[in-house]
Design a protein around this motif. Structure first.
Motif, PDB file in Angstrom:
ATOM      1  N   LEU A  33     -17.356 -62.866 -44.545  1.00 44.94           N
ATOM      2  CA  LEU A  33     -17.745 -64.064 -43.436  1.00 44.94           C
ATOM      3  C   LEU A  33     -19.236 -64.181 -43.407  1.00 44.94           C
ATOM      4  N   TRP A  49     -15.692 -67.659 -36.816  1.00 42.15           N
ATOM      5  CA  TRP A  49     -15.037 -68.611 -37.759  1.00 42.15           C
ATOM      6  C   TRP A  49     -13.527 -68.530 -37.361  1.00 42.15           C
ATOM      7  N   GLU A  50     -12.862 -67.585 -36.908  1.00 39.92           N
ATOM      8  CA  GLU A  50     -11.537 -67.699 -36.710  1.00 39.92           C
ATOM      9  C   GLU A  50     -11.123 -68.198 -35.139  1.00 39.92           C
ATOM     10  N   ILE A 163      -9.635 -75.648 -34.270  1.00 34.12           N
ATOM     11  CA  ILE A 163      -9.340 -74.813 -35.521  1.00 34.12           C
ATOM     12  C   ILE A 163      -8.372 -75.591 -36.611  1.00 34.12           C
ATOM     13  N   GLN A 166      -8.208 -74.644 -44.123  1.00 34.22           N
ATOM     14  CA  GLN A 166      -9.022 -74.977 -45.207  1.00 34.22           C
ATOM     15  C   GLN A 166      -8.491 -75.145 -46.443  1.00 34.22           C
ATOM     16  N   PRO A 177      -9.813 -66.204 -44.254  1.00 31.36           N
ATOM     17  CA  PRO A 177      -8.915 -66.822 -43.488  1.00 31.36           C
ATOM     18  C   PRO A 177      -8.364 -68.337 -43.863  1.00 31.36           C
ATOM     19  N   ARG A 179      -7.138 -70.567 -42.045  1.00 35.86           N
ATOM     20  CA  ARG A 179      -7.477 -71.355 -40.958  1.00 35.86           C
ATOM     21  C   ARG A 179      -8.817 -70.998 -40.027  1.00 35.86           C
ATOM     22  N   VAL A 180      -9.630 -71.821 -39.868  1.00 36.55           N
ATOM     23  CA  VAL A 180     -11.112 -71.512 -39.680  1.00 36.55           C
ATOM     24  C   VAL A 180     -11.325 -72.538 -38.467  1.00 36.55           C
ATOM     25  N   ARG A 181     -12.160 -72.102 -37.645  1.00 34.14           N
ATOM     26  CA  ARG A 181     -12.665 -72.805 -36.508  1.00 34.14           C
ATOM     27  C   ARG A 181     -13.869 -73.923 -37.213  1.00 34.14           C
ATOM     28  N   HIS A 196     -17.341 -70.170 -45.112  1.00 33.77           N
ATOM     29  CA  HIS A 196     -17.219 -68.925 -44.126  1.00 33.77           C
ATOM     30  C   HIS A 196     -17.289 -67.811 -45.292  1.00 33.77           C
TER      31      HIS A 196
END
Length: 248
Positions: A33, A49-50, A163, A166, A177, A179-181, A196
């Protein structure tokens, strides 16, 4: 405050420049990350990030205790900081008592809440200064909206509001991940590398890859140039100085 005594918050978040460090990855243990800037973090609806943490308090404690970060405990951090006579005196002046768990976390959070960077040229344009943006930058903003980039990168923080997945139409990165923010785009010019996994070294590369992976669009060179020109107008000021790119 790390368990081995080598790292502090500023080891990864250098507020003298862009709020991140000069390394792509987390400093304590190998991870995939990319370090997020601490500047404007208080404007994010979740942290990391998550998006694991809903408040700066949760995130501050997690950074101290996470084995991938400081690998310590708040209690141990308090014990160490109490041995600093000057720092303990400052806490007594601010809180009326010596350093403890509650005021240590409160001090960290209160400081983070001050790390805002207003006064970007785009901010000035929104406030009515028609001369703040050039023709190319305005065209980039229009293209940014027309393509749908602003569906995710919107609001006061130009992102960091929710979120999402990606790599919707094609892979964006090779690992990490799914899915990320959504990251904030404030000061994005000053915070390379991007994504990320830190795999995009330049804004141009990041814009092209995002358009392909998230929007299923192949951009022209002119579109990329104008969007990047717009993104550079999002650089704000901290303590009266423009946010600067860190040493890479």
């Amino acid at each position: 405050m790390s368990a081995d005594g080598r790292f502090s918050c500023s080891s990864c978040h250098d507020i003298r420049t862009n709020g991140i460090d000069s390394e792509t990855k987390h400093a304590v243990t190998p991870r995939t990350l990319n370090t997020l800037t601490v500047l404007n973090a208080a404007l994010s609806y979740r942290l990391t990030w998550e998006g694991q943490y809903r408040s700066l308090y949760e995130q501050a404690e997690a950074s101290i205790t996470d084995p991938a970060n400081m690998h310590s405990s708040v209690e141990e951090a308090v014990r160490r900081l109490r041995s600093d006579i000057v720092l303990n005196a400052l806490f007594r002046a601010a809180y009326g008592r010596q350093i403890d768990r509650a005021n240590l976390l409160d001090a960290l959070v209160t400081f983070e809440q001050s790390l805002l960077t207003p006064g970007s040229r785009f901010d000035r344009w929104l406030e009515g200064d028609a001369s703040a943006l050039s023709v190319v930058e305005l065209e980039g903003y229009r293209t940014f909206k027309a393509l749908g980039c602003s569906a995710c990168h919107q609001g006061v923080n130009a992102g960091a509001n929710f979120i999402t997945r990606q790599g919707i139409f094609s892979p964006l990165v090779l690992s990490g991940p799914s899915r990320v923010r959504v990251p904030s785009l404030r000061n994005v010019e000053a915070t390379p590398p991007y994504f990320h996994d830190g795999s995009a070294a330049t804004l141009e590369d990041a814009v092209r890859r995002m358009a392909t992976a998230q929007l299923d669009r192949t951009l022209t060179d002119e579109q990329v140039r104008s969007i990047v020109a717009y993104l550079k107008t999002l650089t704000g000021n901290y303590r009266g100085k423009p946010v600067a790119r860190g040493t890479q």
